[in-house]
Design a protein around this motif. Structure first.
Motif, PDB file in Angstrom:
ATOM      1  N   PHE A  48      -1.130  15.853  -3.223  1.00 58.77           N
ATOM      2  CA  PHE A  48      -1.868  14.803  -3.921  1.00 58.77           C
ATOM      3  C   PHE A  48      -1.076  13.505  -3.935  1.00 58.77           C
ATOM      4  N   ALA A  49       0.225  13.605  -4.137  1.00 56.79           N
ATOM      5  CA  ALA A  49       1.055  12.393  -4.187  1.00 56.79           C
ATOM      6  C   ALA A  49       0.955  11.607  -2.885  1.00 56.79           C
ATOM      7  N   ASP A  50       0.956  12.291  -1.748  1.00 63.90           N
ATOM      8  CA  ASP A  50       0.823  11.604  -0.460  1.00 63.90           C
ATOM      9  C   ASP A  50      -0.550  10.954  -0.334  1.00 63.90           C
ATOM     10  N   CYS A  51      -1.574  11.656  -0.779  1.00 67.98           N
ATOM     11  CA  CYS A  51      -2.928  11.088  -0.736  1.00 67.98           C
ATOM     12  C   CYS A  51      -3.013   9.834  -1.598  1.00 67.98           C
ATOM     13  N   LEU A  52      -2.375   9.868  -2.765  1.00 65.99           N
ATOM     14  CA  LEU A  52      -2.393   8.713  -3.654  1.00 65.99           C
ATOM     15  C   LEU A  52      -1.601   7.545  -3.065  1.00 65.99           C
ATOM     16  N   ILE A  53      -0.447   7.824  -2.499  1.00 65.37           N
ATOM     17  CA  ILE A  53       0.350   6.769  -1.858  1.00 65.37           C
ATOM     18  C   ILE A  53      -0.456   6.103  -0.747  1.00 65.37           C
ATOM     19  N   GLY A  54      -1.107   6.906   0.083  1.00 63.77           N
ATOM     20  CA  GLY A  54      -1.916   6.357   1.171  1.00 63.77           C
ATOM     21  C   GLY A  54      -3.070   5.516   0.653  1.00 63.77           C
ATOM     22  N   ALA A  55      -3.762   5.997  -0.376  1.00 64.06           N
ATOM     23  CA  ALA A  55      -4.891   5.263  -0.936  1.00 64.06           C
ATOM     24  C   ALA A  55      -4.423   3.938  -1.543  1.00 64.06           C
ATOM     25  N   LYS A  56      -3.338   3.973  -2.295  1.00 65.86           N
ATOM     26  CA  LYS A  56      -2.813   2.741  -2.901  1.00 65.86           C
ATOM     27  C   LYS A  56      -2.411   1.747  -1.818  1.00 65.86           C
ATOM     28  N   ASN A  57      -1.720   2.221  -0.799  1.00 63.92           N
ATOM     29  CA  ASN A  57      -1.290   1.328   0.276  1.00 63.92           C
ATOM     30  C   ASN A  57      -2.476   0.706   1.008  1.00 63.92           C
ATOM     31  N   CYS A  62      -2.178  -2.423   3.520  1.00 62.73           N
ATOM     32  CA  CYS A  62      -1.285  -1.848   4.539  1.00 62.73           C
ATOM     33  C   CYS A  62      -2.115  -1.171   5.625  1.00 62.73           C
ATOM     34  N   ARG A  63      -1.711  -1.355   6.853  1.00 66.37           N
ATOM     35  CA  ARG A  63      -2.400  -0.701   7.969  1.00 66.37           C
ATOM     36  C   ARG A  63      -1.899   0.710   8.183  1.00 66.37           C
ATOM     37  N   ALA A  64      -0.630   0.977   7.820  1.00 64.50           N
ATOM     38  CA  ALA A  64      -0.068   2.315   8.012  1.00 64.50           C
ATOM     39  C   ALA A  64       1.054   2.543   7.012  1.00 64.50           C
ATOM     40  N   THR A  65       1.259   3.821   6.694  1.00 65.38           N
ATOM     41  CA  THR A  65       2.349   4.242   5.815  1.00 65.38           C
ATOM     42  C   THR A  65       3.221   5.204   6.609  1.00 65.38           C
ATOM     43  N   ALA A  66       4.506   4.903   6.717  1.00 61.72           N
ATOM     44  CA  ALA A  66       5.432   5.776   7.443  1.00 61.72           C
ATOM     45  C   ALA A  66       5.837   6.946   6.553  1.00 61.72           C
ATOM     46  N   THR A  67       5.970   8.124   7.160  1.00 67.72           N
ATOM     47  CA  THR A  67       6.348   9.319   6.413  1.00 67.72           C
ATOM     48  C   THR A  67       7.169  10.257   7.283  1.00 67.72           C
ATOM     49  N   PHE A  68       8.028  11.032   6.633  1.00 67.02           N
ATOM     50  CA  PHE A  68       8.766  12.093   7.311  1.00 67.02           C
ATOM     51  C   PHE A  68       8.075  13.440   7.131  1.00 67.02           C
ATOM     52  N   ASP A  69       7.054  13.486   6.290  1.00 63.80           N
ATOM     53  CA  ASP A  69       6.332  14.727   5.983  1.00 63.80           C
ATOM     54  C   ASP A  69       5.297  15.001   7.079  1.00 63.80           C
ATOM     55  N   PRO A  70       5.436  16.110   7.802  1.00 69.43           N
ATOM     56  CA  PRO A  70       4.496  16.387   8.897  1.00 69.43           C
ATOM     57  C   PRO A  70       3.045  16.552   8.422  1.00 69.43           C
ATOM     58  N   ARG A  71       2.842  17.076   7.218  1.00 70.73           N
ATOM     59  CA  ARG A  71       1.469  17.212   6.701  1.00 70.73           C
ATOM     60  C   ARG A  71       0.882  15.851   6.354  1.00 70.73           C
ATOM     61  N   GLY A  77      -4.135   6.786   8.214  1.00 74.46           N
ATOM     62  CA  GLY A  77      -3.354   5.704   7.653  1.00 74.46           C
ATOM     63  C   GLY A  77      -1.859   5.998   7.562  1.00 74.46           C
ATOM     64  N   PHE A  78      -1.436   7.187   7.963  1.00 74.44           N
ATOM     65  CA  PHE A  78      -0.014   7.542   7.965  1.00 74.44           C
ATOM     66  C   PHE A  78       0.496   7.634   9.404  1.00 74.44           C
ATOM     67  N   VAL A  79       1.758   7.331   9.594  1.00 71.17           N
ATOM     68  CA  VAL A  79       2.401   7.516  10.897  1.00 71.17           C
ATOM     69  C   VAL A  79       3.719   8.248  10.650  1.00 71.17           C
ATOM     70  N   ALA A  80       4.074   9.105  11.610  1.00 74.01           N
ATOM     71  CA  ALA A  80       5.335   9.824  11.514  1.00 74.01           C
ATOM     72  C   ALA A  80       6.484   8.855  11.753  1.00 74.01           C
TER      73      ALA A  80
END
Length: 81
Positions: A48-57, A62-71, A77-80
């Motif tokens: 849920f936290a990742d979903c919320l971060i993406g929605a807020k961004n 923001c066009r993309a949110t960088a993450t180290f989390d493979p899920r 909207g997320f990129v590895a």
């Protein structure tokens, strides 16, 4: 944390968050982002936290949110990183 530590089901968490969103005496910083995150969370295996971060961004432009989390990287909207 609620799921892993206290064994609260995903459905119960969804019910509680939805109930809080409907409550007239509770205010949130960005209710539309929480609603979007809840919808995304129900449809995916992401946290849920990742979903919320993406929605807020996204709401902040923001066009993309960088993450180290493979899920999380599988979410729109997320990129590895």
């Amino acid at each position: 944390m609620l799921r892993s530590r206290y064994s609260v089901t995903r459905n119960r968490i969804t019910e509680v968050i939805s109930g809080m969103l409907e409550a007239s005496d509770v205010q949130f910083e960005d209710e539309p982002a929480i609603e979007e995150a809840l919808f995304t969370w129900k449809e995916t295996g992401a946290d849920f936290a990742d979903c919320l971060i993406g929605a807020k961004n996204r709401r902040l432009g923001c066009r993309a949110t960088a993450t180290f989390d493979p899920r999380a990287a599988k979410l729109a909207g997320f990129v590895a990183a």
